[in-house]
Design a protein around this motif. Structure first.
Motif, short mmCIF file in Angstrom:
data_model
loop_
_atom_site.label_atom_id
_atom_site.label_comp_id
_atom_site.label_asym_id
_atom_site.label_seq_id
_atom_site.Cartn_x
_atom_site.Cartn_y
_atom_site.Cartn_z
N LEU A 1 -5.44 0.38 -13.42
CA LEU A 1 -5.10 -1.04 -13.31
C LEU A 1 -3.80 -1.34 -14.06
CD1 LEU A 1 -8.57 -2.78 -13.77
CD2 LEU A 1 -7.13 -2.89 -11.72
N GLU A 2 -3.69 -0.83 -15.27
CA GLU A 2 -2.49 -1.09 -16.07
C GLU A 2 -1.26 -0.42 -15.47
OE1 GLU A 2 0.09 -2.57 -18.85
OE2 GLU A 2 -1.90 -3.24 -18.24
N TYR A 3 -1.43 0.78 -14.94
CA TYR A 3 -0.32 1.48 -14.30
C TYR A 3 0.19 0.69 -13.09
CZ TYR A 3 2.35 5.24 -12.08
OH TYR A 3 3.35 5.99 -11.51
N ILE A 4 -0.71 0.19 -12.28
CA ILE A 4 -0.34 -0.60 -11.10
C ILE A 4 0.37 -1.88 -11.54
CG2 ILE A 4 -1.25 -2.01 -9.20
CD1 ILE A 4 -3.44 0.15 -8.90
N ARG A 5 -0.18 -2.56 -12.53
CA ARG A 5 0.42 -3.79 -13.03
C ARG A 5 1.85 -3.53 -13.49
NH1 ARG A 5 1.23 -6.98 -17.41
NH2 ARG A 5 0.77 -5.33 -18.89
N HIS A 6 2.02 -2.46 -14.24
CA HIS A 6 3.35 -2.10 -14.73
C HIS A 6 4.29 -1.79 -13.56
CE1 HIS A 6 6.55 0.47 -16.23
NE2 HIS A 6 6.36 -0.09 -17.41
N CYS A 7 3.84 -1.01 -12.58
CA CYS A 7 4.67 -0.67 -11.42
C CYS A 7 5.12 -1.91 -10.67
CB CYS A 7 3.91 0.25 -10.46
SG CYS A 7 3.72 1.93 -11.04
N LEU A 8 4.22 -2.86 -10.46
CA LEU A 8 4.55 -4.07 -9.72
C LEU A 8 5.55 -4.94 -10.48
CD1 LEU A 8 1.00 -4.98 -8.43
CD2 LEU A 8 2.90 -4.16 -7.02
N GLN B 1 0.84 -1.21 0.00
CA GLN B 1 0.00 0.00 0.00
C GLN B 1 0.87 1.25 0.00
OE1 GLN B 1 -0.37 2.20 2.87
NE2 GLN B 1 -1.89 3.50 1.92
N LYS B 2 1.91 1.27 0.81
CA LYS B 2 2.82 2.41 0.85
C LYS B 2 3.55 2.58 -0.48
CE LYS B 2 3.62 2.06 5.81
NZ LYS B 2 4.55 1.60 6.86
N PHE B 3 3.98 1.48 -1.08
CA PHE B 3 4.63 1.50 -2.38
C PHE B 3 3.70 2.12 -3.43
CE2 PHE B 3 5.00 -0.71 -6.47
CZ PHE B 3 6.29 -0.38 -6.85
N LEU B 4 2.44 1.65 -3.47
CA LEU B 4 1.50 2.16 -4.47
C LEU B 4 1.11 3.61 -4.19
CD1 LEU B 4 -0.75 -0.95 -5.10
CD2 LEU B 4 0.97 0.05 -6.62
N LYS B 5 0.99 3.97 -2.93
CA LYS B 5 0.67 5.37 -2.60
C LYS B 5 1.76 6.29 -3.15
CE LYS B 5 -0.63 8.39 1.18
NZ LYS B 5 -1.02 8.48 2.57
N ASN B 6 3.01 5.89 -2.99
CA ASN B 6 4.13 6.65 -3.53
C ASN B 6 4.07 6.70 -5.06
OD1 ASN B 6 6.64 8.07 -3.48
ND2 ASN B 6 7.65 6.14 -3.98
N ARG C 1 -9.80 -5.49 -10.44
CA ARG C 1 -8.85 -6.00 -9.45
C ARG C 1 -7.68 -6.69 -10.11
NH1 ARG C 1 -11.76 -10.33 -5.78
NH2 ARG C 1 -9.83 -11.50 -5.73
N ILE C 2 -6.60 -6.72 -9.35
CA ILE C 2 -5.39 -7.44 -9.74
C ILE C 2 -5.10 -8.44 -8.63
CG2 ILE C 2 -2.94 -7.28 -10.25
CD1 ILE C 2 -3.45 -4.35 -11.09
N ASP C 3 -4.96 -9.70 -9.00
CA ASP C 3 -4.63 -10.76 -8.06
C ASP C 3 -3.25 -11.29 -8.41
OD1 ASP C 3 -7.40 -11.80 -6.61
OD2 ASP C 3 -7.76 -10.86 -8.55
N PHE C 4 -2.44 -11.55 -7.38
CA PHE C 4 -1.14 -12.17 -7.60
C PHE C 4 -0.68 -12.80 -6.30
CE2 PHE C 4 -0.47 -7.73 -6.62
CZ PHE C 4 0.56 -7.71 -5.69
N SER D 1 7.56 -4.12 -13.03
CA SER D 1 8.84 -3.48 -13.36
C SER D 1 9.69 -3.22 -12.10
CB SER D 1 8.62 -2.18 -14.13
OG SER D 1 7.94 -1.23 -13.36
N ASN D 2 9.10 -3.39 -10.92
CA ASN D 2 9.84 -3.21 -9.66
C ASN D 2 9.90 -4.51 -8.86
OD1 ASN D 2 10.44 -0.18 -9.29
ND2 ASN D 2 8.35 -0.24 -10.07
N ASN D 3 9.84 -5.64 -9.54
CA ASN D 3 9.85 -6.94 -8.88
C ASN D 3 11.29 -7.35 -8.59
OD1 ASN D 3 8.54 -9.18 -7.84
ND2 ASN D 3 8.53 -10.28 -9.78
N PRO D 4 11.66 -7.67 -7.35
CA PRO D 4 10.81 -7.78 -6.17
C PRO D 4 10.38 -6.40 -5.65
CG PRO D 4 13.09 -8.28 -5.60
CD PRO D 4 13.04 -8.06 -7.08
N VAL D 5 9.11 -6.27 -5.39
CA VAL D 5 8.50 -5.01 -4.94
C VAL D 5 9.01 -4.69 -3.54
CG1 VAL D 5 6.35 -3.77 -4.61
CG2 VAL D 5 6.49 -5.56 -6.36
N CYS D 6 9.32 -3.43 -3.33
CA CYS D 6 9.89 -2.95 -2.06
C CYS D 6 11.21 -3.66 -1.73
CB CYS D 6 8.90 -3.12 -0.90
SG CYS D 6 7.32 -2.31 -1.12
#
Length: 158
Positions: free
Chosen positions: A94-101, A11-16, A134-137, A103-108
């Motif tokens: 949704l697409e922006y979040i998917r891309h952020c997750l 949540q903090k990652f996505l808020k940023n 929704r996005i599930d993973f 392209s930053n894997n491992p997240v955080c």
């Protein structure tokens, strides 16, 4: 590391990330980000102010022989009166979040999105003028060691 840590950090990652999002709302306000659930609205006015929103939660934890996995659910809710293109912002977020997750894997720097586990879905039934998807993973977390000792006060008591 427990499932609540995972969704709180995500949540903090996505808020940023949403602060840099170019699709700011018409009012110029950033998208709200919540952990767990969308807050309950006591009036239609409050409900309207909650949107657009991203909610990071989880649907379960699976303990396998060699790994533990948190099933993460990210819900996106937008609000638009346009009956023809009202869902466009929701699709874009949704697409922006998917891309952020991805392209930053491992997240955080610590949450590895399990390969091939990400799925984006948008139900046919929409609560117009709100739009949601929704996005599930799945995310790996360390398995607990010697859980009996942990439950009774820590490894020193085991």
């Amino acid at each position: 590391m427990v499932p609540l840590d995972v969704i709180t950090d995500l949540q903090k990652f996505l808020k940023n990330k949403m602060q840099a999002y170019s699709g700011l709302t018409v009012d110029g306000e950033a998208i709200n980000c919540f952990t767990g659930f969308l807050p309950r609205a006591i009036s239609p006015e409050v409900k309207e102010r909650l949107c657009p929103a991203i909610v990071v939660g989880y649907s379960g934890v699976m303990d396998r022989a060699d790994e533990s996995i948190v099933a993460v659910v990210i819900s996106v809710v937008t609000r638009d009166q346009d009956m023809l293109h009202g869902a466009d912002e929701m699709f874009h977020v949704l697409e922006y979040i998917r891309h952020c997750l991805l392209s930053n894997n491992p997240v955080c720097g610590k949450y590895n999105v399990k390969n091939g586990s990400m799925e984006t879905s948008v139900p046919d039934e929409q609560p117009y003028p709100q739009w949601w998807g929704r996005i599930d993973f799945e995310v790996h977390i360390p398995q607990p060691d010697n859980i009996d000792a942990f439950l009774i006060g820590g490894p020193e008591n085991g």
